[in-house]
Design an enzyme around this catalytic site. Structure first.
Site, PDB file in Angstrom:
ATOM      1  N   HIS A 253      -1.093  -7.166   2.251  1.00 38.57           N
ATOM      2  CA  HIS A 253      -1.788  -7.405   0.979  1.00 38.57           C
ATOM      3  C   HIS A 253      -1.264  -6.452  -0.102  1.00 38.57           C
ATOM      4  O   HIS A 253      -1.356  -6.756  -1.286  1.00 38.57           O
ATOM      5  CB  HIS A 253      -3.302  -7.305   1.151  1.00 38.57           C
ATOM      6  CG  HIS A 253      -3.874  -8.591   1.695  1.00 38.57           C
ATOM      7  ND1 HIS A 253      -3.943  -8.860   3.040  1.00 38.57           N
ATOM      8  CD2 HIS A 253      -4.322  -9.715   1.073  1.00 38.57           C
ATOM      9  CE1 HIS A 253      -4.438 -10.090   3.219  1.00 38.57           C
ATOM     10  NE2 HIS A 253      -4.672 -10.621   2.041  1.00 38.57           N
TER      11      HIS A 253
ATOM     12  N   TYR B 193      11.615 -10.998   2.296  1.00 38.10           N
ATOM     13  CA  TYR B 193      12.592 -10.599   1.266  1.00 38.10           C
ATOM     14  C   TYR B 193      12.839 -11.730   0.279  1.00 38.10           C
ATOM     15  O   TYR B 193      13.225 -11.487  -0.857  1.00 38.10           O
ATOM     16  CB  TYR B 193      13.878 -10.077   1.913  1.00 38.10           C
ATOM     17  CG  TYR B 193      13.597  -8.784   2.639  1.00 38.10           C
ATOM     18  CD1 TYR B 193      13.077  -7.694   1.947  1.00 38.10           C
ATOM     19  CD2 TYR B 193      13.758  -8.661   4.007  1.00 38.10           C
ATOM     20  CE1 TYR B 193      12.741  -6.528   2.598  1.00 38.10           C
ATOM     21  CE2 TYR B 193      13.432  -7.492   4.670  1.00 38.10           C
ATOM     22  CZ  TYR B 193      12.918  -6.429   3.958  1.00 38.10           C
ATOM     23  OH  TYR B 193      12.570  -5.279   4.607  1.00 38.10           O
TER      24      TYR B 193
ATOM     25  N   HIS C 157      -1.182  -3.854   4.970  1.00 36.42           N
ATOM     26  CA  HIS C 157       0.230  -3.717   4.556  1.00 36.42           C
ATOM     27  C   HIS C 157       0.680  -4.935   3.770  1.00 36.42           C
ATOM     28  O   HIS C 157       1.240  -4.824   2.689  1.00 36.42           O
ATOM     29  CB  HIS C 157       1.100  -3.518   5.811  1.00 36.42           C
ATOM     30  CG  HIS C 157       2.567  -3.754   5.593  1.00 36.42           C
ATOM     31  ND1 HIS C 157       3.352  -2.904   4.827  1.00 36.42           N
ATOM     32  CD2 HIS C 157       3.396  -4.743   6.029  1.00 36.42           C
ATOM     33  CE1 HIS C 157       4.604  -3.365   4.808  1.00 36.42           C
ATOM     34  NE2 HIS C 157       4.651  -4.483   5.516  1.00 36.42           N
TER      35      HIS C 157
ATOM     36  N   ARG D  22      -6.935  -7.465  13.938  1.00 37.36           N
ATOM     37  CA  ARG D  22      -6.744  -8.540  12.978  1.00 37.36           C
ATOM     38  C   ARG D  22      -6.969  -9.876  13.676  1.00 37.36           C
ATOM     39  O   ARG D  22      -7.191  -9.898  14.877  1.00 37.36           O
ATOM     40  CB  ARG D  22      -5.337  -8.467  12.363  1.00 37.36           C
ATOM     41  CG  ARG D  22      -4.224  -8.759  13.340  1.00 37.36           C
ATOM     42  CD  ARG D  22      -2.838  -8.647  12.725  1.00 37.36           C
ATOM     43  NE  ARG D  22      -2.545  -9.756  11.826  1.00 37.36           N
ATOM     44  CZ  ARG D  22      -1.294 -10.115  11.446  1.00 37.36           C
ATOM     45  NH1 ARG D  22      -0.248  -9.435  11.889  1.00 37.36           N
ATOM     46  NH2 ARG D  22      -1.090 -11.114  10.643  1.00 37.36           N
ATOM     47  N   ARG D  23      -6.922 -10.959  12.911  1.00 37.81           N
ATOM     48  CA  ARG D  23      -7.070 -12.334  13.415  1.00 37.81           C
ATOM     49  C   ARG D  23      -8.336 -12.492  14.267  1.00 37.81           C
ATOM     50  O   ARG D  23      -8.302 -13.094  15.337  1.00 37.81           O
ATOM     51  CB  ARG D  23      -5.861 -12.725  14.288  1.00 37.81           C
ATOM     52  CG  ARG D  23      -4.517 -12.674  13.604  1.00 37.81           C
ATOM     53  CD  ARG D  23      -3.472 -13.343  14.487  1.00 37.81           C
ATOM     54  NE  ARG D  23      -2.134 -13.237  13.954  1.00 37.81           N
ATOM     55  CZ  ARG D  23      -1.221 -12.384  14.405  1.00 37.81           C
ATOM     56  NH1 ARG D  23      -1.502 -11.559  15.398  1.00 37.81           N
ATOM     57  NH2 ARG D  23      -0.020 -12.370  13.870  1.00 37.81           N
TER      58      ARG D  23
HETATM   59 FE1  HAS Z   1       6.403  -5.752   6.106  1.00 36.81          FE
HETATM   60  C1  HAS Z   1       4.598  -6.926   8.816  1.00 36.81           C
HETATM   61  C2  HAS Z   1       8.069  -3.569   8.143  1.00 36.81           C
HETATM   62  C3  HAS Z   1       8.392  -4.752   3.448  1.00 36.81           C
HETATM   63  C4  HAS Z   1       5.290  -8.432   4.270  1.00 36.81           C
HETATM   64  N1  HAS Z   1       5.175  -7.358   6.466  1.00 36.81           N
HETATM   65  C5  HAS Z   1       4.514  -7.642   7.645  1.00 36.81           C
HETATM   66  C6  HAS Z   1       3.744  -8.849   7.480  1.00 36.81           C
HETATM   67  C7  HAS Z   1       3.988  -9.298   6.196  1.00 36.81           C
HETATM   68  C8  HAS Z   1       4.867  -8.342   5.572  1.00 36.81           C
HETATM   69  C9  HAS Z   1       3.443 -10.570   5.573  1.00 36.81           C
HETATM   70  O1  HAS Z   1       8.453  -3.151  11.158  1.00 36.81           O
HETATM   71  C10 HAS Z   1       2.801  -9.442   8.513  1.00 36.81           C
HETATM   72  C11 HAS Z   1       3.356 -10.583   9.264  1.00 36.81           C
HETATM   73  C12 HAS Z   1       2.307 -11.080  10.258  1.00 36.81           C
HETATM   74  O2  HAS Z   1       1.466 -11.901   9.868  1.00 36.81           O
HETATM   75  O3  HAS Z   1       2.298 -10.597  11.390  1.00 36.81           O
HETATM   76  N2  HAS Z   1       7.898  -4.377   5.835  1.00 36.81           N
HETATM   77  C13 HAS Z   1       8.415  -3.578   6.796  1.00 36.81           C
HETATM   78  C14 HAS Z   1       9.440  -2.713   6.206  1.00 36.81           C
HETATM   79  C15 HAS Z   1       9.516  -3.042   4.882  1.00 36.81           C
HETATM   80  C16 HAS Z   1       8.561  -4.106   4.654  1.00 36.81           C
HETATM   81  C17 HAS Z   1      10.239  -1.657   6.911  1.00 36.81           C
HETATM   82  N3  HAS Z   1       6.756  -6.433   4.219  1.00 36.81           N
HETATM   83  C18 HAS Z   1       7.601  -5.880   3.294  1.00 36.81           C
HETATM   84  C19 HAS Z   1       7.568  -6.661   2.091  1.00 36.81           C
HETATM   85  C20 HAS Z   1       6.701  -7.705   2.318  1.00 36.81           C
HETATM   86  C21 HAS Z   1       6.199  -7.549   3.660  1.00 36.81           C
HETATM   87  C22 HAS Z   1       8.379  -6.354   0.851  1.00 36.81           C
HETATM   88  C23 HAS Z   1       6.284  -8.827   1.431  1.00 36.81           C
HETATM   89  C24 HAS Z   1       6.665  -9.011   0.189  1.00 36.81           C
HETATM   90  N4  HAS Z   1       6.318  -5.306   8.092  1.00 36.81           N
HETATM   91  C25 HAS Z   1       7.112  -4.414   8.719  1.00 36.81           C
HETATM   92  C26 HAS Z   1       6.826  -4.464  10.167  1.00 36.81           C
HETATM   93  C27 HAS Z   1       5.854  -5.426  10.358  1.00 36.81           C
HETATM   94  C28 HAS Z   1       5.549  -5.940   9.028  1.00 36.81           C
HETATM   95  C29 HAS Z   1       7.442  -3.681  11.239  1.00 36.81           C
HETATM   96  C30 HAS Z   1       5.254  -5.880  11.702  1.00 36.81           C
HETATM   97  C31 HAS Z   1       4.103  -5.081  12.059  1.00 36.81           C
HETATM   98  C32 HAS Z   1       3.413  -5.585  13.298  1.00 36.81           C
HETATM   99  O4  HAS Z   1       3.378  -4.831  14.286  1.00 36.81           O
HETATM  100  O5  HAS Z   1       2.908  -6.712  13.330  1.00 36.81           O
HETATM  101  C33 HAS Z   1      10.484  -2.423   3.871  1.00 36.81           C
HETATM  102  O6  HAS Z   1      11.270  -3.437   3.298  1.00 36.81           O
HETATM  103  C34 HAS Z   1       9.796  -1.610   2.831  1.00 36.81           C
HETATM  104  C35 HAS Z   1      10.783  -0.807   1.976  1.00 36.81           C
HETATM  105  C36 HAS Z   1      10.190  -0.405   0.669  1.00 36.81           C
HETATM  106  C37 HAS Z   1      10.165   0.824   0.155  1.00 36.81           C
HETATM  107  C38 HAS Z   1       9.478   1.054  -1.174  1.00 36.81           C
HETATM  108  C39 HAS Z   1      10.450   1.242  -2.329  1.00 36.81           C
HETATM  109  C40 HAS Z   1       9.672   1.376  -3.604  1.00 36.81           C
HETATM  110  C41 HAS Z   1       9.936   0.685  -4.733  1.00 36.81           C
HETATM  111  C42 HAS Z   1       8.978   0.838  -5.898  1.00 36.81           C
HETATM  112  C43 HAS Z   1       9.637   1.449  -7.099  1.00 36.81           C
HETATM  113  C44 HAS Z   1       8.605   1.866  -8.085  1.00 36.81           C
HETATM  114  C45 HAS Z   1       8.873   2.215  -9.361  1.00 36.81           C
HETATM  115  C46 HAS Z   1       7.750   2.629 -10.213  1.00 36.81           C
HETATM  116  C47 HAS Z   1      10.226   2.215  -9.958  1.00 36.81           C
HETATM  117  C48 HAS Z   1      10.756   1.982   0.841  1.00 36.81           C
HETATM  118  C49 HAS Z   1      11.095  -0.232  -4.880  1.00 36.81           C
HETATM  119  C50 HAS Z   1       7.761   4.125 -10.195  1.00 36.81           C
HETATM  120  C51 HAS Z   1       6.560   4.689 -10.830  1.00 36.81           C
HETATM  121  C52 HAS Z   1       5.664   5.478 -10.208  1.00 36.81           C
HETATM  122  C53 HAS Z   1       4.600   6.116 -11.004  1.00 36.81           C
HETATM  123  C54 HAS Z   1       5.646   5.738  -8.730  1.00 36.81           C
END
Ligand code: HAS
Length: 534
Positions: free
Chosen positions: A361, A212, A359, A424-425
């Site tokens: 990347h 975050y 995810h 992975r890894r």
């Molecule tokens: Fe994640 C693993 C859960 C967000 C980065 N995450 C990772 C790792 C990294 C990472 C680096 O629960 C690997 C770590 C490692 O080496 O082992 N992640 C989440 C969840 C969210 C989430 C629930 N992650 C991120 C963000 C990262 C990031 C942000 C980096 C910047 N993640 C996990 C979990 C793991 C995990 C498990 C562990 C898995 C495992 O087993 O190892 C949430 O925060 C995501 C919420 C986001 C949304 C999207 C909202 C959309 C938006 C876009 C708006 C677009 C517009 C344009 C306005 C619900 C804000 C509209 C126009 C159109 C045309 C569509």
């Protein structure tokens, strides 16, 4: 500018490591000169996930805080900024040296019981301590402005900078404890064994809020900068601050969702973290709503008609908008992937597979990093007293396309082959030509192709960044900051009462972490000696 320059040097070195490792990983090449796959993987992760991001974010936030809180940094804040910069840089060089000497091949998560040399851990500790000192500059400037103006609410960008840095400081307490109390004494030979479960739990206490920290710097640009670039306004000052305040509460007490398959942690605590993780999705959904609102406002201010007429009015040929926009679009599947990871049962399918690498990347290397690139196209000329020329703008669009195509190919293939079971890894292997592994081949080819596009995109970005620093035509570039639709004085002051938000966070951390950490200490197994497997 010094921070931004180091960030782009880290990008170049990290991308070079990335290219070599993806080609090795997919069986295209064998690494020359005794370089190890895991050594490259460590260099790639440390330089990009910890180096590029931290340096870029600090440079961006310091510039924005100087701009919005008085026009320039106070002398003390400036000095702190420089001291922090040098401490971080000594740490980064030390850790990188250990990796290059093959004495720190423990990947960017430095999981025990893999054991690096003390210089690697000391380097990481200095990187963190240096970043605290740099953060002191942000907090000092904020306090100075508040005292001088007596205002209760700070400018929106400054508010977001303070929240982002608060999260960083609170998160890094965990990794600092792990490195100083566990890893350095163990690696230096002062103790023989390490409590692996405790070290990983402390790492992920830091590791999730870290994501975050990366994201909120990008969100600050989406909320405050992008509306100005597209000729619109911030949708709502209060909503934007509320989203950030919710991140203060929820970004830390969720780290155990990275350890859902970790033996030794009680599944009831895992469930608590899963619930809290689902709640931290809410401020991102609020952000999606607000940003789309800003787009519509901009279009309508320019005379757009009909339900979707405003889409045509967005400045598609302006790289300062285009690059972050692609990042936003990619966050829709990226965020959905996060929700899959966080779902207790689904995690057992994707954990430790390439799905997770796909995810991050999408989320880090596309959403956050493409936004940083979009920011660099105006921030660097703003700082260097130069201008973004039409040619650099066009090359910037090409750069964004190269990066996006590369990431779609690589990250898309990683998601799919991860679901088919590829771990992975792990360096390249055919697992004795096993038939299941043969079905992975087309995805591996896609990953290799994606990696080549990404490397070209990275090289072009580095060239453009240094051109904007030292060679672009002289001139004035603005720091784009949008106004809000409503009067910002309508924003409830409680959103900036730090003691309240940090107090509630402290309670949540106590609830979510005290029992798991006590258990990890009280019921600790004998501990593990170190392993050097490379
Ligand atoms: Fe994640 C693993 C859960 C967000 C980065 N995450 C990772 C790792 C990294 C990472 C680096 O629960 C690997 C770590 C490692 O080496 O082992 N992640 C989440 C969840 C969210 C989430 C629930 N992650 C991120 C963000 C990262 C990031 C942000 C980096 C910047 N993640 C996990 C979990 C793991 C995990 C498990 C562990 C898995 C495992 O087993 O190892 C949430 O925060 C995501 C919420 C986001 C949304 C999207 C909202 C959309 C938006 C876009 C708006 C677009 C517009 C344009 C306005 C619900 C804000 C509209 C126009 C159109 C045309 C569509």
């Amino acid at each position: 500018m010094a921070y931004i320059a180091v960030a782009f040097v880290a990008l170049f070195l990290g991308a070079l490591a990335g290219l070599l490792q993806v080609l090795q990983r997919t069986g295209v090449i064998e690494l020359p000169a005794g370089i190890g796959y895991y050594q490259l993987l460590t260099a790639h992760g440390v330089l990009l996930a910890l180096g590029l991001t931290t340096y870029f974010i600090i440079g961006f936030l310091l510039a924005g805080v100087a701009k919005t809180l008085g026009g320039r940094l106070t002398a003390t804040a400036r000095r702190l900024g420089w001291v922090g910069f040098w401490v971080m840089t000594v740490g980064t060089v030390l850790a990188t040296y250990a990796i290059l000497m093959n004495k720190g091949t423990v990947l960017y998560t430095f999981y025990a019981p893999l054991k690096a040399s003390p210089s690697f851990y000391i380097g990481m500790a200095l990187l963190v301590v240096g970043s605290w000192i740099s953060g002191g500059a942000i907090f000092l400037q904020y306090r100075h402005w508040k005292r001088a103006t007596g205002k209760k609410l700070s400018p929106l960008f400054a508010y977001m900078a303070v929240v982002t840095y608060l999260i960083w400081i609170i998160a890094t307490l965990g990794v600092a404890a792990e490195v100083v109390l566990q890893l350095i004494p163990w690696s230096a030979g002062w103790v023989d064994r390490i409590n692996v479960l405790l070290s990983r739990t402390l790492f992920w206490y830091f590791g999730h809020p870290l994501v975050y920290f990366w994201l909120l710097a990008a969100y600050a640009a989406w909320y405050v900068v992008i509306p100005k670039i597209i000729g619109g306004k911030v949708f709502s000052d209060a909503l934007a601050r509320l989203a950030f305040a919710l991140f203060i509460l929820l970004s830390v007490p969720v780290g155990i969702h990275h350890q859902l398959t970790e033996p030794g942690l009680d599944s009831r605590w895992k469930l608590v973290h899963v619930f809290l993780t689902m709640m931290v999705v809410v401020p991102s959904l609020m952000t999606a709503f607000s940003i789309a609102g800003s787009f519509e406002i901009a279009g309508r201010l320019k005379g757009a008609k009909g339900l979707f007429g405003w889409i045509k009015m967005l400045p598609w040929r302006d790289v300062r908008f285009f690059a972050p926009f692609v990042g936003m679009v990619m966050f829709v599947p990226g965020g959905a992937g996060g929700i899959i990871n966080a779902s207790y049962q689904l995690n057992t399918i994707v954990h430790n597979t390439l799905f997770i690498v796909g995810h991050f990347h999408l989320t880090l290397a596309t959403t956050a990093v493409l936004t940083y690139f979009g920011v660099a196209y105006w921030l660097i000329p703003y700082l260097s007293g130069r201008t973004l020329t039409p040619t650099v703008n066009r090359l910037g669009i090409v750069q964004t396309v190269l990066w996006s195509v590369g990431m779609l190919l690589m990250s898309g293939a990683m998601h799919l082959v991860g679901l088919l079971g590829e771990p992975r890894r792990t360096a390249f292997t055919t697992y004795g030509d096993h038939p299941i592994v043969q079905s992975w081949e087309p995805y591996r080819a896609m990953m290799a192709m994606g990696g080549v596009f990404l490397f070209l995109g990275a090289v072009l970005m580095v060239v453009l960044a240094f051109y904007l620093m030292f060679a672009a035509p002289k001139g004035q570039t603005e720091f784009p900051l949008a106004d809000t639709v409503e009067d910002a004085h309508d924003t409830p002051v409680v959103l900036e009462r730090w003691s309240l938000w940090v107090g509630v966070l402290a309670v949540l951390i106590l609830i979510a972490y005290s029992k798991p950490i006590l258990d990890a200490i009280r019921h600790a197994p004998p501990g593990s000696p170190g392993f050097v497997l490379w």
